[in-house]
Design a protein around this motif. Structure first.
Motif, PDB file in Angstrom:
ATOM      1  N   VAL A  84       1.252  -1.860  -0.090  1.00 44.49           N
ATOM      2  CA  VAL A  84      -0.238  -0.255  -0.128  1.00 44.49           C
ATOM      3  C   VAL A  84       0.961   1.346  -0.316  1.00 44.49           C
ATOM      4  O   VAL A  84       0.775   2.305  -0.755  1.00 44.49           O
TER       5      VAL A  84
ATOM      6  N   ALA B  46       3.223   5.343  -3.269  1.00 47.93           N
ATOM      7  CA  ALA B  46       4.100   6.767  -3.229  1.00 47.93           C
ATOM      8  C   ALA B  46       3.790   6.872  -4.780  1.00 47.93           C
ATOM      9  O   ALA B  46       5.066   7.646  -5.537  1.00 47.93           O
TER      10      ALA B  46
ATOM     11  N   TYR C  56       0.746   8.870  -6.018  1.00 51.09           N
ATOM     12  CA  TYR C  56       1.111   9.909  -5.423  1.00 51.09           C
ATOM     13  C   TYR C  56       1.988  11.476  -5.865  1.00 51.09           C
ATOM     14  O   TYR C  56       3.397  11.938  -5.304  1.00 51.09           O
TER      15      TYR C  56
ATOM     16  N   MET D  26       0.906  16.275   1.563  1.00 53.59           N
ATOM     17  CA  MET D  26       0.006  16.355   2.114  1.00 53.59           C
ATOM     18  C   MET D  26      -0.390  17.053   2.778  1.00 53.59           C
ATOM     19  O   MET D  26       0.592  18.291   3.511  1.00 53.59           O
TER      20      MET D  26
ATOM     21  N   ILE E 116      -5.873  10.479   7.210  1.00 52.94           N
ATOM     22  CA  ILE E 116      -5.663   9.699   5.376  1.00 52.94           C
ATOM     23  C   ILE E 116      -6.280   7.669   6.355  1.00 52.94           C
ATOM     24  O   ILE E 116      -6.194   6.844   5.510  1.00 52.94           O
TER      25      ILE E 116
ATOM     26  N   SER F  44      -7.482  13.096   0.466  1.00 53.96           N
ATOM     27  CA  SER F  44      -7.678  14.649  -0.314  1.00 53.96           C
ATOM     28  C   SER F  44      -7.957  15.078  -1.096  1.00 53.96           C
ATOM     29  O   SER F  44      -8.336  14.415  -2.458  1.00 53.96           O
TER      30      SER F  44
ATOM     31  N   VAL G 241      -6.099  15.304  -4.344  1.00 56.67           N
ATOM     32  CA  VAL G 241      -6.027  13.852  -4.843  1.00 56.67           C
ATOM     33  C   VAL G 241      -7.580  14.153  -5.614  1.00 56.67           C
ATOM     34  O   VAL G 241      -7.375  12.942  -6.588  1.00 56.67           O
TER      35      VAL G 241
ATOM     36  N   GLY H  98      -7.964   5.445  -7.152  1.00 56.56           N
ATOM     37  CA  GLY H  98      -7.628   5.261  -5.628  1.00 56.56           C
ATOM     38  C   GLY H  98      -9.024   5.136  -5.261  1.00 56.56           C
ATOM     39  O   GLY H  98     -10.042   6.066  -6.156  1.00 56.56           O
ATOM     40  N   ASN H  99      -9.033   5.012  -3.660  1.00 55.92           N
ATOM     41  CA  ASN H  99     -10.925   5.065  -3.518  1.00 55.92           C
ATOM     42  C   ASN H  99     -10.706   4.681  -1.950  1.00 55.92           C
ATOM     43  O   ASN H  99     -11.358   5.255  -0.863  1.00 55.92           O
ATOM     44  N   GLY H 100      -9.714   5.084  -1.178  1.00 58.87           N
ATOM     45  CA  GLY H 100      -9.083   5.678   0.060  1.00 58.87           C
ATOM     46  C   GLY H 100      -9.101   4.729   1.597  1.00 58.87           C
ATOM     47  O   GLY H 100      -9.584   5.154   2.020  1.00 58.87           O
ATOM     48  N   LEU H 101      -8.838   3.514   0.601  1.00 54.69           N
ATOM     49  CA  LEU H 101      -9.231   2.196   1.707  1.00 54.69           C
ATOM     50  C   LEU H 101      -7.596   1.344   1.577  1.00 54.69           C
ATOM     51  O   LEU H 101      -7.412   0.916   2.847  1.00 54.69           O
ATOM     52  N   GLY H 102      -6.523   2.078   0.697  1.00 54.36           N
ATOM     53  CA  GLY H 102      -5.795   1.500   1.221  1.00 54.36           C
ATOM     54  C   GLY H 102      -4.535   1.746   3.047  1.00 54.36           C
ATOM     55  O   GLY H 102      -4.494   0.205   3.429  1.00 54.36           O
TER      56      GLY H 102
ATOM     57  N   SER I  85      -6.337   2.198   5.129  1.00 59.67           N
ATOM     58  CA  SER I  85      -7.236   1.566   6.644  1.00 59.67           C
ATOM     59  C   SER I  85      -6.226  -0.159   7.042  1.00 59.67           C
ATOM     60  O   SER I  85      -6.369  -0.208   7.965  1.00 59.67           O
TER      61      SER I  85
ATOM     62  N   SER J   3       6.218  12.947   0.554  1.00 58.86           N
ATOM     63  CA  SER J   3       5.762  12.366   2.204  1.00 58.86           C
ATOM     64  C   SER J   3       6.482  11.603   2.305  1.00 58.86           C
ATOM     65  O   SER J   3       7.469  10.500   1.675  1.00 58.86           O
TER      66      SER J   3
ATOM     67  N   PHE K 237       6.449   7.624   4.929  1.00 60.52           N
ATOM     68  CA  PHE K 237       5.738   6.521   6.098  1.00 60.52           C
ATOM     69  C   PHE K 237       6.828   5.796   7.023  1.00 60.52           C
ATOM     70  O   PHE K 237       7.776   5.255   6.287  1.00 60.52           O
TER      71      PHE K 237
HETATM   72  P1  ADP Z   1      -5.755   5.980  -1.859  1.00 58.49           P
HETATM   73  O1  ADP Z   1      -4.610   5.823  -2.203  1.00 58.49           O
HETATM   74  O2  ADP Z   1      -6.679   4.785  -2.371  1.00 58.49           O
HETATM   75  O3  ADP Z   1      -6.835   6.834  -1.659  1.00 58.49           O
HETATM   76  P2  ADP Z   1      -5.391   5.288   0.928  1.00 58.49           P
HETATM   77  O4  ADP Z   1      -5.891   4.706   1.965  1.00 58.49           O
HETATM   78  O5  ADP Z   1      -3.668   4.613   0.067  1.00 58.49           O
HETATM   79  O6  ADP Z   1      -5.713   5.416  -0.501  1.00 58.49           O
HETATM   80  O7  ADP Z   1      -4.650   6.657   0.906  1.00 58.49           O
HETATM   81  C1  ADP Z   1      -5.351   7.701   1.435  1.00 58.49           C
HETATM   82  C2  ADP Z   1      -4.852   8.985   1.293  1.00 58.49           C
HETATM   83  O8  ADP Z   1      -3.999   9.696   1.775  1.00 58.49           O
HETATM   84  C3  ADP Z   1      -5.045   9.180  -0.341  1.00 58.49           C
HETATM   85  O9  ADP Z   1      -6.149   9.407  -1.387  1.00 58.49           O
HETATM   86  C4  ADP Z   1      -4.059  10.581  -0.740  1.00 58.49           C
HETATM   87  O10 ADP Z   1      -4.542  11.502   0.065  1.00 58.49           O
HETATM   88  C5  ADP Z   1      -3.183  10.380   0.470  1.00 58.49           C
HETATM   89  N1  ADP Z   1      -2.011   9.929   0.281  1.00 58.49           N
HETATM   90  C6  ADP Z   1      -1.594   8.579   1.056  1.00 58.49           C
HETATM   91  N2  ADP Z   1      -0.237   8.408   0.451  1.00 58.49           N
HETATM   92  C7  ADP Z   1       0.428   9.129   0.517  1.00 58.49           C
HETATM   93  C8  ADP Z   1       1.767   9.775  -0.539  1.00 58.49           C
HETATM   94  N3  ADP Z   1       2.572   8.956  -0.635  1.00 58.49           N
HETATM   95  N4  ADP Z   1       1.816  10.904  -0.620  1.00 58.49           N
HETATM   96  C9  ADP Z   1       0.265  11.982  -0.733  1.00 58.49           C
HETATM   97  N5  ADP Z   1      -0.626  11.468  -0.573  1.00 58.49           N
HETATM   98  C10 ADP Z   1      -0.545  10.244   0.045  1.00 58.49           C
END
Ligand code: ADP
Length: 487
Positions: A385, A390, A393, A422, A430, A437, A440, A447-451, A453, A476, A478
């Motif tokens: 994920v 990475a 985005y 971000m 997130i 965001s 995005v 994407g769907n905002g679940l990765g 989680s 960013s 992590f």
């Molecule tokens: P998805 O990527 O499918 O939208 P995620 O849960 O993986 O869902 O990520 C949630 C949100 O976090 C993303 O939509 C993005 O706004 C932000 N995000 C995650 N990783 C990054 C990153 N490396 N750089 C910038 N924003 C990020």
């Protein structure tokens, strides 16, 4: 031997008492007794038992006091007899009639017999009947069968030394009249006591009913509760604190948690439906397009098939993630844990990414061996994920750094990028399901905002932590730490 007897008694009790108890419980289960009634009944039993005990103790105390009273009179009487003559015998002789004149308390129920201990001579005796030979457990108390009325008579013996002579004095106290007084007093006392018991139970019942009224309110509120008023209905917890109030507070806490969980489930279903709507309508749109033009126009057909393939792939991905999240939470997620070298996993993932993604600069400066005890597949899914994000985005030629470090046995994986970054608000949200965001969403990055989680769920299940550092438009980082397992 003793042990056998105890065991035998135990067996007999088990065979007799237990079935009786069971039957009693079965019988009682046919009735409905209120708690207030049962409390009153308990108090009633206790009040009657201890009331009876009090009466018995009071009677004994009363008779004891009377006995002491007689004894001190008898004591003074014997001592007074030696006042006029040096020898007790001389005093008694001076009275002439040995049997009746020296004891003025005979009419009041005090009798005595004086014997010289040395000579064994009986000096004085005004006792009509002797009770000393009555041997029984209550040998101080007996009923005189020779008289027309029954009497209560106590006796005691004392030795006096008078002018170097020892005298044995045997006293008998007739407490019949005193006991009669007591008998007259007792019914009145019992009546008063029963009246007091009634008053206690009556006012106690009122107080208890008030105390338990909260239960009625609680059950009424619980009866009214439905999913529609879950947010507004709560048990009343005003007033003084008690165990029932504590229970109400606990139930309210539980309702709060149920409400939060219900709301989040509702939100989850609504968000999931919303997310599914887009690919479905895209697929529908292309299917219609195919239907209208695609049969004849090959370019339209190809475009439509490709779009349907992409959308259905995304839909599949979304549905899989939804299923994962709806099936598992921190408690239900089952892991197949084993020891493995995380470095190898990260290295493989770096290689795969480099192969597929050619327009990003992917670096893996530090890849150290570190043994992790965990679910290999799940951890791979979680780290994927962060790497996928990475890639998603960042733009062409951005740098992605991936490392795996062994920090005193802890496994620290870092995924950093020089991508879109971000805002503070994004960092705070997130890990929420479906959160993406604004920029995005605006830029329509897939994407769907679940990765995250899912990744968070897996990492937390390995007692790990995730740190996020990010700067909007700059990139960013992590940092995932999986602590060393202490064996
Ligand atoms: P998805 O990527 O499918 O939208 P995620 O849960 O993986 O869902 O990520 C949630 C949100 O976090 C993303 O939509 C993005 O706004 C932000 N995000 C995650 N990783 C990054 C990153 N490396 N750089 C910038 N924003 C990020």
């Amino acid at each position: 031997m003793n042990h056998k007897i105890i065991e035998l008694i135990r067996q007999i009790l088990i065979k007799t008492i237990l079935p009786l108890r069971k039957k009693r419980e079965e019988f009682l289960s046919n009735f409905r007794f209120s708690i207030v009634f049962r409390i009153s009944l308990n108090y009633f039993r206790l009040l009657i038992f201890y009331g009876a005990l009090f009466m018995v103790l009071f009677s004994l105390l009363f008779l004891g006091m009377e006995t002491n009273h007689y004894l001190s009179i008898g004591d003074n009487l014997v001592k007074g007899l030696t006042a006029s003559h040096p020898q007790l015998e001389d005093t008694l002789d001076s009275y002439g009639d040995k049997n009746h004149t020296i004891n003025p308390y005979k009419d009041q129920g005090l009798n005595l017999r004086i014997t010289n201990l040395q000579t064994k001579e009986l000096l004085y005796n005004d006792i009509d009947f002797d009770i000393t030979d009555k041997k029984s457990f209550f040998h101080h108390i007996f009923y005189d069968k020779g008289k027309s009325t029954n009497g209560l008579i106590f006796y005691t013996t004392r030795t006096y030394e008078i002018n170097e002579n020892n005298y044995n004095v045997y006293f008998q106290f007739n407490l019949t009249e005193n006991s009669m007084d007591l008998m007259h007093l007792l019914p009145g006392m019992i009546l008063i006591y029963l009246f007091i018991v009634y008053l206690i139970l009556h006012s106690g019942k009122k107080g208890n009913a008030k105390l338990f009224s909260i239960m009625k309110t609680m059950s009424a509120t619980a009866n009214r509760l439905t999913v529609n008023n879950l947010h507004s209905e709560r048990l009343n917890v005003a007033g003084t604190k008690s165990e029932l109030k504590d229970l109400a507070i606990t139930i309210n806490g539980m309702l709060d948690r149920i409400e939060t969980s219900y709301e989040s489930q509702k939100q989850f279903v609504s968000d999931a439906s919303h997310e599914l709507r887009t690919p479905i309508s895209v697929i529908q749109g292309y299917a219609n397009l195919l239907n209208r033009w695609g049969k004849k126009d090959e370019t339209v057909m190809e475009e439509a098939i490709e779009a349907i393939q992409i959308e259905s792939k995304e839909m599949q991905d979304l549905v899989e993630k939804l299923l994962f999240l709806s099936r598992h939470d921190k408690k239900t997620l089952k892991l197949k844990k084993a020891k493995f070298n995380m470095c190898e996993i990260v290295e493989d993932m770096v290689k795969e990414t480099k192969l597929v993604i050619t327009n990003r600069i992917i670096r893996s400066s530090k890849l150290e061996d570190v043994i992790v005890y965990g679910d290999k597949q799940a951890l791979k899914q979680a780290i994927r994920v962060f790497i996928d994000n990475a890639v998603k985005y960042t733009k062409d030629n951005d740098v992605i750094q991936i490392s795996c470090e062994n920090q005193d046995g802890d496994c620290v994986i870092t995924v950093s990028d020089t991508g879109i970054g971000m805002t503070r608000k994004d960092i705070d949200n997130i890990f929420e399901r479906f959160y993406r965001s604004d920029h995005v969403r605006n830029e329509k990055i897939s994407g769907n905002g679940l990765g995250l989680s899912i990744a968070k769920l897996i990492i937390l299940k390995h007692t790990g932590r995730i740190k996020v550092r990010s700067q909007y438009t700059k990139g960013s980082t992590f940092i995932i730490t999986i602590p060393k397992r202490i064996y």
